[in-house]
Motif scaffolding. Structure first.
Motif, PDB file in Angstrom:
ATOM      1  N   ASP A  27      -8.383  -9.321 -18.488  1.00 19.65           N
ATOM      2  CA  ASP A  27      -7.685  -8.134 -17.991  1.00 19.65           C
ATOM      3  C   ASP A  27      -6.270  -8.488 -17.552  1.00 19.65           C
ATOM      4  N   VAL A  28      -6.126  -9.612 -16.861  1.00 15.21           N
ATOM      5  CA  VAL A  28      -4.802 -10.065 -16.431  1.00 15.21           C
ATOM      6  C   VAL A  28      -3.908 -10.295 -17.638  1.00 15.21           C
ATOM      7  N   ARG A  29      -4.446 -10.947 -18.649  1.00 18.70           N
ATOM      8  CA  ARG A  29      -3.646 -11.240 -19.848  1.00 18.70           C
ATOM      9  C   ARG A  29      -3.198  -9.971 -20.544  1.00 18.70           C
ATOM     10  N   ARG A  30      -4.091  -9.011 -20.692  1.00 21.10           N
ATOM     11  CA  ARG A  30      -3.743  -7.764 -21.385  1.00 21.10           C
ATOM     12  C   ARG A  30      -2.712  -6.957 -20.601  1.00 21.10           C
ATOM     13  N   VAL A  31      -2.874  -6.894 -19.276  1.00 13.94           N
ATOM     14  CA  VAL A  31      -1.915  -6.144 -18.469  1.00 13.94           C
ATOM     15  C   VAL A  31      -0.553  -6.830 -18.477  1.00 13.94           C
ATOM     16  N   ALA A  32      -0.546  -8.153 -18.292  1.00 13.87           N
ATOM     17  CA  ALA A  32       0.725  -8.885 -18.276  1.00 13.87           C
ATOM     18  C   ALA A  32       1.480  -8.714 -19.587  1.00 13.87           C
ATOM     19  N   ALA A  33       0.761  -8.796 -20.703  1.00 11.34           N
ATOM     20  CA  ALA A  33       1.409  -8.627 -22.009  1.00 11.34           C
ATOM     21  C   ALA A  33       1.902  -7.203 -22.195  1.00 11.34           C
ATOM     22  N   GLY A  34       1.137  -6.242 -21.695  1.00 12.77           N
ATOM     23  CA  GLY A  34       1.485  -4.847 -21.886  1.00 12.77           C
ATOM     24  C   GLY A  34       2.644  -4.354 -21.042  1.00 12.77           C
ATOM     25  N   ILE A  35       2.942  -5.058 -19.933  1.00 10.51           N
ATOM     26  CA  ILE A  35       4.036  -4.615 -19.067  1.00 10.51           C
ATOM     27  C   ILE A  35       5.280  -5.480 -19.209  1.00 10.51           C
ATOM     28  N   ALA A  36       5.198  -6.571 -19.982  1.00 12.04           N
ATOM     29  CA  ALA A  36       6.335  -7.494 -20.135  1.00 12.04           C
ATOM     30  C   ALA A  36       7.597  -6.717 -20.518  1.00 12.04           C
ATOM     31  N   PRO A  37       8.750  -7.091 -19.924  1.00  6.23           N
ATOM     32  CA  PRO A  37       9.002  -8.276 -19.087  1.00  6.23           C
ATOM     33  C   PRO A  37       8.816  -8.056 -17.580  1.00  6.23           C
ATOM     34  N   MET A  38       8.177  -6.959 -17.165  1.00  6.86           N
ATOM     35  CA  MET A  38       7.912  -6.768 -15.734  1.00  6.86           C
ATOM     36  C   MET A  38       6.955  -7.855 -15.246  1.00  6.86           C
ATOM     37  N   PRO A  39       7.259  -8.514 -14.133  1.00  4.50           N
ATOM     38  CA  PRO A  39       6.330  -9.500 -13.590  1.00  4.50           C
ATOM     39  C   PRO A  39       5.068  -8.827 -13.038  1.00  4.50           C
ATOM     40  N   LEU A  40       3.920  -9.445 -13.293  1.00  2.00           N
ATOM     41  CA  LEU A  40       2.649  -8.946 -12.776  1.00  2.00           C
ATOM     42  C   LEU A  40       2.293  -9.658 -11.487  1.00  2.00           C
ATOM     43  N   ASN A  41       1.977  -8.880 -10.459  1.00  6.29           N
ATOM     44  CA  ASN A  41       1.571  -9.379  -9.143  1.00  6.29           C
ATOM     45  C   ASN A  41       0.073  -9.139  -8.987  1.00  6.29           C
ATOM     46  N   VAL A  42      -0.675 -10.181  -8.616  1.00  7.26           N
ATOM     47  CA  VAL A  42      -2.098 -10.037  -8.331  1.00  7.26           C
ATOM     48  C   VAL A  42      -2.338 -10.412  -6.877  1.00  7.26           C
ATOM     49  N   MET A  43      -3.522 -10.048  -6.369  1.00  9.11           N
ATOM     50  CA  MET A  43      -3.835 -10.286  -4.964  1.00  9.11           C
ATOM     51  C   MET A  43      -5.025 -11.227  -4.838  1.00  9.11           C
ATOM     52  N   LEU A  44      -4.996 -12.042  -3.798  1.00 10.38           N
ATOM     53  CA  LEU A  44      -6.077 -12.964  -3.513  1.00 10.38           C
ATOM     54  C   LEU A  44      -7.351 -12.193  -3.182  1.00 10.38           C
ATOM     55  N   VAL A  45      -8.361 -12.353  -4.032  1.00 13.18           N
ATOM     56  CA  VAL A  45      -9.671 -11.720  -3.820  1.00 13.18           C
ATOM     57  C   VAL A  45     -10.742 -12.718  -4.233  1.00 13.18           C
ATOM     58  N   PRO A  46     -11.957 -12.564  -3.732  1.00 15.39           N
ATOM     59  CA  PRO A  46     -13.034 -13.468  -4.157  1.00 15.39           C
ATOM     60  C   PRO A  46     -13.220 -13.437  -5.670  1.00 15.39           C
ATOM     61  N   GLY A  47     -13.399 -14.608  -6.264  1.00 17.35           N
ATOM     62  CA  GLY A  47     -13.608 -14.689  -7.697  1.00 17.35           C
ATOM     63  C   GLY A  47     -12.347 -14.749  -8.522  1.00 17.35           C
ATOM     64  N   LEU A  48     -11.196 -14.789  -7.856  1.00 18.47           N
ATOM     65  CA  LEU A  48      -9.938 -14.857  -8.596  1.00 18.47           C
ATOM     66  C   LEU A  48      -9.828 -16.209  -9.302  1.00 18.47           C
ATOM     67  N   PRO A  49      -9.366 -16.250 -10.553  1.00 18.33           N
ATOM     68  CA  PRO A  49      -9.200 -17.522 -11.262  1.00 18.33           C
ATOM     69  C   PRO A  49      -8.172 -18.420 -10.577  1.00 18.33           C
ATOM     70  N   SER A  50      -8.071 -19.652 -11.041  1.00 20.10           N
ATOM     71  CA  SER A  50      -7.111 -20.600 -10.489  1.00 20.10           C
ATOM     72  C   SER A  50      -5.687 -20.116 -10.713  1.00 20.10           C
ATOM     73  N   ARG A  51      -4.781 -20.661  -9.928  1.00 25.98           N
ATOM     74  CA  ARG A  51      -3.371 -20.292 -10.090  1.00 25.98           C
ATOM     75  C   ARG A  51      -2.876 -20.635 -11.482  1.00 25.98           C
ATOM     76  N   GLU A  52      -3.315 -21.780 -11.984  1.00 23.02           N
ATOM     77  CA  GLU A  52      -2.885 -22.196 -13.326  1.00 23.02           C
ATOM     78  C   GLU A  52      -3.380 -21.212 -14.378  1.00 23.02           C
ATOM     79  N   ALA A  53      -4.631 -20.782 -14.254  1.00 20.78           N
ATOM     80  CA  ALA A  53      -5.188 -19.829 -15.223  1.00 20.78           C
ATOM     81  C   ALA A  53      -4.478 -18.484 -15.133  1.00 20.78           C
ATOM     82  N   LEU A  54      -4.170 -18.052 -13.931  1.00 18.06           N
ATOM     83  CA  LEU A  54      -3.453 -16.790 -13.755  1.00 18.06           C
ATOM     84  C   LEU A  54      -2.065 -16.855 -14.375  1.00 18.06           C
ATOM     85  N   TYR A  55      -1.372 -17.961 -14.127  1.00 17.55           N
ATOM     86  CA  TYR A  55      -0.020 -18.105 -14.672  1.00 17.55           C
ATOM     87  C   TYR A  55      -0.064 -18.139 -16.198  1.00 17.55           C
ATOM     88  N   GLU A  56      -1.029 -18.881 -16.743  1.00 19.28           N
ATOM     89  CA  GLU A  56      -1.161 -18.971 -18.200  1.00 19.28           C
ATOM     90  C   GLU A  56      -1.453 -17.605 -18.802  1.00 19.28           C
TER      91      GLU A  56
END
Length: 258
Positions: free
Chosen positions: A183-212
């Motif tokens: 979901d993060v990947r699809r949203v980030a690609a769909g809004i580019a070049p707008m930066p995507l901001n996510v929030m710390l929640v239980p089950g969130l992937p690693s920072r590296e995975a989110l950035y990738e």
């Protein structure tokens, strides 16, 4: 200058991590810990001023809290303005102009449970009122956080709102509650070049995975403020030789709902 610096922080080689502060002292502590920018948590600011979360904090009290924070830090400040303290776009624009006058580099402003067209109208009014003054506007949608939709339907609704808010003047897009990498990947690609901001929640992937996957900003949300108040409650209970109370989001809102 601060707004431009804040914008540039979204273009780094790793996630821009924002440990959200709630008053002048917590903002100073966050800076002392090494943060390159400070963001407020709307819930934490409301609690510190004696109000429950949920767009209850009066605009003048939020502005006063922001001015105290600006005085104590030397890095860009982004303010969670909730829904702008009003449903009237003109009133929201006047309030945000006052925040910019106070030295704010960015804001979050959300759609909540309202129709997306209302936030778009607020964004257009803000840009018009700023008259060219720089401000990083992070438009927030609660589609995932409030469970309005999920999976493919959630992504499609988020992307629809992102396009509307970008056209109205948003610089970035905040989707609290999103956590599946796809979901993060699809949203980030769909809004580019707008930066995507996510929030710390239980089950969130690693920072590296989110950035990738394309996310560029990670906010702590209420985490630091809730922990601070929970620690105060535990220490008070120890001093009183009583059982420590459970302190969380719901408890804090209930205690301050007067």
């Amino acid at each position: 200058m601060n707004a431009q610096r804040f914008r540039e922080l979204h273009d780094g080689p790793a996630l821009l991590v924002l440990p959200n502060a709630w008053d002048a002292a917590s903002a100073a502590v966050v800076c002392h810990a090494g943060a390159s920018a400070v963001a407020t948590t709307s819930a934490g600011v409301a609690w510190s001023c004696g109000w429950p979360d949920g767009d209850c904090l009066p605009a003048n009290e939020m502005l006063a809290a922001v001015r105290r924070i600006v005085r104590t830090i030397d890095v860009p400040l982004s303010v969670d303005a909730e829904e702008g303290c009003s449903d009237d776009p003109a009133e929201v624009a006047a309030f945000v102009s006052a925040l910019v006058d106070a030295g704010v580099a960015g804001i979050n402003i959300e759609d909540g449970t309202h129709a997306p067209d209302l936030l778009a109208a607020k964004l257009r009014a803000i840009r018009a009122a700023l008259g060219g003054r720089d401000l990083y506007i992070n438009a927030r949608t609660d589609v995932f956080l409030r469970g309005m939709a999920s999976g493919d339907a959630g992504v499609e609704e988020v992307l629809r709102r992102a396009a509307l808010y970008r056209e109205a003047g948003a610089d970035g897009f905040f989707v609290p509650g999103i956590k599946a990498v796809d979901d993060v990947r699809r949203v980030a690609a769909g809004i580019a070049p707008m930066p995507l901001n996510v929030m710390l929640v239980p089950g969130l992937p690693s920072r590296e995975a989110l950035y990738e996957a394309g996310a560029r900003r990670l906010s702590a949300g209420i985490a630091l403020s809730v922990e601070a108040y929970a620690t105060a409650g535990r220490m008070a209970a120890e001093l009183l030789e009583r059982e420590a109370p459970e302190i969380g989001y719901a408890t804090l809102n209930k205690l301050l709902d007067r």
